[in-house]
Design a protein around this motif. Structure first.
Motif, PDB file in Angstrom:
ATOM      1  N   THR A 224       0.817  -1.345   0.073  1.00 35.11           N
ATOM      2  CA  THR A 224      -0.205  -0.117  -0.060  1.00 35.11           C
ATOM      3  C   THR A 224       0.779   1.019   0.101  1.00 35.11           C
ATOM      4  OG1 THR A 224      -1.833  -1.015   1.217  1.00 35.11           O
ATOM      5  CG2 THR A 224      -1.891   1.287   1.091  1.00 35.11           C
ATOM      6  N   PHE A 225       0.551   2.020  -1.029  1.00 32.74           N
ATOM      7  CA  PHE A 225       1.415   3.454  -1.081  1.00 32.74           C
ATOM      8  C   PHE A 225       0.471   4.632  -0.301  1.00 32.74           C
ATOM      9  CE2 PHE A 225       2.661   0.521  -4.555  1.00 32.74           C
ATOM     10  CZ  PHE A 225       4.034   0.817  -4.141  1.00 32.74           C
ATOM     11  N   TYR A 226       1.304   5.414   0.142  1.00 32.40           N
ATOM     12  CA  TYR A 226       0.613   6.552   0.888  1.00 32.40           C
ATOM     13  C   TYR A 226       0.872   7.674   0.027  1.00 32.40           C
ATOM     14  CZ  TYR A 226      -1.105   3.415   4.391  1.00 32.40           C
ATOM     15  OH  TYR A 226      -1.743   2.170   5.137  1.00 32.40           O
ATOM     16  N   ALA A 227      -0.209   8.518  -0.395  1.00 37.00           N
ATOM     17  CA  ALA A 227       0.354   9.823  -1.185  1.00 37.00           C
ATOM     18  C   ALA A 227       1.065  10.772  -0.103  1.00 37.00           C
ATOM     19  CB  ALA A 227      -0.806  10.333  -1.818  1.00 37.00           C
ATOM     20  N   PRO A 228       2.255  11.200  -0.276  1.00 33.45           N
ATOM     21  CA  PRO A 228       2.939  12.359   0.471  1.00 33.45           C
ATOM     22  C   PRO A 228       2.322  13.612   0.349  1.00 33.45           C
ATOM     23  CG  PRO A 228       4.317  11.944  -1.445  1.00 33.45           C
ATOM     24  CD  PRO A 228       2.931  10.973  -1.545  1.00 33.45           C
ATOM     25  N   ASN A 229       2.859  14.330   1.442  1.00 30.59           N
ATOM     26  CA  ASN A 229       2.540  15.764   1.620  1.00 30.59           C
ATOM     27  C   ASN A 229       3.444  16.356   0.352  1.00 30.59           C
ATOM     28  OD1 ASN A 229       2.507  18.688   2.057  1.00 30.59           O
ATOM     29  ND2 ASN A 229       2.183  18.064   4.590  1.00 30.59           N
TER      30      ASN A 229
ATOM     31  N   SER B 266       2.568  19.877  -0.133  1.00 31.15           N
ATOM     32  CA  SER B 266       2.094  21.173   0.118  1.00 31.15           C
ATOM     33  C   SER B 266       3.301  21.858   0.272  1.00 31.15           C
ATOM     34  CB  SER B 266       0.979  21.456   1.058  1.00 31.15           C
ATOM     35  OG  SER B 266       1.678  21.238   2.282  1.00 31.15           O
ATOM     36  N   PRO B 267       3.568  23.253   0.118  1.00 34.89           N
ATOM     37  CA  PRO B 267       4.820  23.995   0.283  1.00 34.89           C
ATOM     38  C   PRO B 267       4.903  24.594   1.652  1.00 34.89           C
ATOM     39  CG  PRO B 267       2.957  25.427  -0.310  1.00 34.89           C
ATOM     40  CD  PRO B 267       2.352  24.203  -0.484  1.00 34.89           C
ATOM     41  N   SER B 268       5.201  23.376   2.295  1.00 30.38           N
ATOM     42  CA  SER B 268       5.444  23.255   4.023  1.00 30.38           C
ATOM     43  C   SER B 268       6.718  22.527   4.249  1.00 30.38           C
ATOM     44  CB  SER B 268       4.329  22.757   4.685  1.00 30.38           C
ATOM     45  OG  SER B 268       4.274  21.359   4.728  1.00 30.38           O
ATOM     46  N   GLN B 269       7.055  22.703   5.423  1.00 26.49           N
ATOM     47  CA  GLN B 269       8.288  22.297   6.127  1.00 26.49           C
ATOM     48  C   GLN B 269       7.916  20.490   5.879  1.00 26.49           C
ATOM     49  OE1 GLN B 269      10.562  24.099   7.643  1.00 26.49           O
ATOM     50  NE2 GLN B 269      11.848  22.343   6.794  1.00 26.49           N
ATOM     51  N   ALA B 270       6.784  20.066   6.078  1.00 29.35           N
ATOM     52  CA  ALA B 270       6.414  18.566   5.724  1.00 29.35           C
ATOM     53  C   ALA B 270       6.214  18.188   4.289  1.00 29.35           C
ATOM     54  CB  ALA B 270       4.897  18.182   6.580  1.00 29.35           C
ATOM     55  N   GLY B 271       6.336  19.261   3.405  1.00 29.45           N
ATOM     56  CA  GLY B 271       6.070  18.850   2.016  1.00 29.45           C
ATOM     57  C   GLY B 271       7.396  19.385   1.158  1.00 29.45           C
ATOM     58  N   LEU B 272       7.125  20.531   0.292  1.00 30.76           N
ATOM     59  CA  LEU B 272       8.146  20.653  -0.675  1.00 30.76           C
ATOM     60  C   LEU B 272       9.046  21.991  -0.530  1.00 30.76           C
ATOM     61  CD1 LEU B 272       6.358  19.979  -4.237  1.00 30.76           C
ATOM     62  CD2 LEU B 272       7.162  18.227  -2.669  1.00 30.76           C
ATOM     63  N   GLN B 273       8.808  22.411   0.646  1.00 27.02           N
ATOM     64  CA  GLN B 273       9.519  23.710   1.152  1.00 27.02           C
ATOM     65  C   GLN B 273      10.925  23.474   1.125  1.00 27.02           C
ATOM     66  OE1 GLN B 273      10.298  25.518   5.265  1.00 27.02           O
ATOM     67  NE2 GLN B 273       8.117  26.282   4.666  1.00 27.02           N
ATOM     68  N   GLY B 274      11.679  24.387   0.579  1.00 29.97           N
ATOM     69  CA  GLY B 274      13.162  24.251   0.300  1.00 29.97           C
ATOM     70  C   GLY B 274      13.441  23.587  -0.901  1.00 29.97           C
ATOM     71  N   TRP B 275      12.629  23.132  -1.619  1.00 27.30           N
ATOM     72  CA  TRP B 275      12.839  22.572  -3.098  1.00 27.30           C
ATOM     73  C   TRP B 275      13.231  23.595  -4.134  1.00 27.30           C
ATOM     74  CZ3 TRP B 275      10.304  17.709  -5.265  1.00 27.30           C
ATOM     75  CH2 TRP B 275      10.060  16.563  -4.064  1.00 27.30           C
TER      76      TRP B 275
END
Lengths: 152, 293
Positions: free
Chosen positions: B80-85, B87-96
């Protein structure tokens, strides 16, 4: 011996299939018929919206009135417990329906409201039907998304 | 003699491991490719909608589909795969950086060089134009931030070794080329939407034992990866809808019999209803041009 068993198994399978078509509880048949009445009347309005059927105010109004009529049928007696897709063959109603009855009723009422919008719009001309149909379609999807199992 | 055989064996093993490492190493997009392109958020929103990002990455049960907190579960034969966060947050894509985003979407490689599982349809997105990629990145950075942590995937051995995904990519991942012919501009647009952005084949095409799409049976329908039911075929031997029926379905969710879409297709229709009518017509033209398997 094995042959007898296989023949027996095949015979049982046949009876089981025949039985399921007949034995679908009347409540399930009723609610499926209800959806078919909806589909037929939506088809008339959709045909007009797509330009495939020529607009006629009386026909459009009758189809819209029928949708409102269907929306006024009390759903409670048709959705008896134990008639979900895990319990019986021949339905795609998910068991989650009975865990979230408030939400299901809210979604059914949303269809009723959308049908009333169509009832007001149907006599206005073919241009008014498309948007009203979009609203109804949204209420269909909202419920199917959550409570209808995929086709098997 | 024995010593020689041993040396040969060790050498062979080393070469084998070397090839293995080389084959499974992450490949990246050439950063120079995106230089000089400027993202446009309005166009990016259309790419975002066509690519269906929100359909999988919004939180389960959430009505706000633009908060890409992740968490939806996707069952498959491999776990089972879980879609990741995302969003532009620390838990997501911030800093990319834009290059990080390009490597994720076009190559399935994380900023730290880890392979993503192909449940994330980079196998389709790899064909996205550079301009669309840059526009998409511009749009997604302006979405609401959410701090929900991404969940770990629940995948068994050997697929839980990320490097094994590199081997999978070596066997099955191509970054260019198309399945269908597209002799007209409309078919070309339809093909771009179907094969790249909307990644329709991910569900409508059957997979082989290792989970790669069987292009010989393109859009021929497939078992639902959740294990229940089937996903319908779009090929002409199975689907007799007119092009107008298909476009109308993508706009409203109504089939020609006025049954209505269910399951994940509701989200797909939701996206297509927001795209221009020309895009829906292009997809319909593409579907009508499919050949029977």
């Amino acid at each position: 011996m094995y042959k007898t068993f296989a023949a027996l198994a095949a015979a049982t399978a046949l009876t089981a299939t025949a039985a399921f078509a007949q034995d679908l509880p009347k409540e399930v048949k009723a609610r499926q018929g209800q959806f078919q009445i909806m589909a037929i009347n939506l088809g008339i309005l959709g045909g007009i919206a797509k330009g495939a059927i020529e607009y006629d105010a009386a026909t459009a109004q009758a189809a819209a009135d029928s949708l409102v009529g269907i929306s006024m049928v009390n759903p409670a007696p048709l959705w008896v417990e134990g008639t979900d897709e895990m319990s019986i063959e021949g339905t795609r109603a998910k068991a989650e329906i009975w865990d979230n009855l408030d939400d299901v009723v809210a979604k059914w009422n949303a269809f009723g409201e959308a049908a009333k919008v169509m009832q007001a719009a149907a006599g206005e001309g073919p241009e008014a039907i498309g948007p009203a149909l979009g609203t109804i379609g949204g209420t269909c999807k909202a419920c199917h998304d959550a409570y209808r199992a995929p086709q098997s | 003699m024995l010593r020689r055989v041993l040396i040969a064996l060790v050498l062979a093993a080393l070469i084998g491991a070397g090839i293995g490492l080389w084959v499974t190493a992450p490949s990246r997009v050439d950063a120079a490719r995106l230089a000089g392109l400027t993202g446009d958020t309005t166009r990016g929103q259309a790419v975002f909608t066509a690519a269906g990002c929100a359909s999988c990455h919004h939180a389960p049960g959430s009505d706000d589909k633009l908060v890409l907190a992740g968490g939806q579960a996707f069952a498959s034969d491999f776990g089972t795969f879980y879609a990741p966060n995302i969003s532009p947050s620390q838990a997501g894509l911030q800093g990319w950086s834009q290059a990080d985003f390009a490597n994720a979407v076009l190559r399935g490689v994380s900023p730290s060089g880890k392979h993503y599982y192909p449940a994330f349809p980079y196998t389709a997105y790899a064909r996205m134009t550079d301009q669309d990629l840059v526009d998409l990145w511009a749009y997604m950075q302006g979405l609401p931030a959410d701090d929900t942590a991404s969940q770990a995937h629940d995948v068994g051995f050997p697929f839980n070794i990320r490097r094994s995904v590199g081997g999978w990519k070596f066997l099955f991942f191509t970054t260019e080329g198309w399945v269908a012919e597209a002799p007209t501009p409309e078919l070309e647009r339809g093909r771009y939407l179907v094969e790249a952005l909307a990644h329709c084949a991910e569900c409508h095409t059957p997979r082989n034992a290792l989970g790669a799409l069987d292009t010989a049976r393109w859009m021929a329908g497939a078992p639902n990866p959740s294990g229940r039911g089937t996903i319908p075929a779009l090929t002409p031997d199975q689907l007799d809808w007119s092009a107008q029926d298909i476009a109308y379905y993508l706009e409203t969710g109504f089939t020609p019999e006025f049954d209505s879409a269910g399951g994940h297709m509701v989200a797909v229709v939701d996206n297509f209803s927001k795209l221009p009518a020309g895009d829906r017509a292009a997809v319909a033209a593409y579907v009508k041009a499919l050949s029977a398997p």
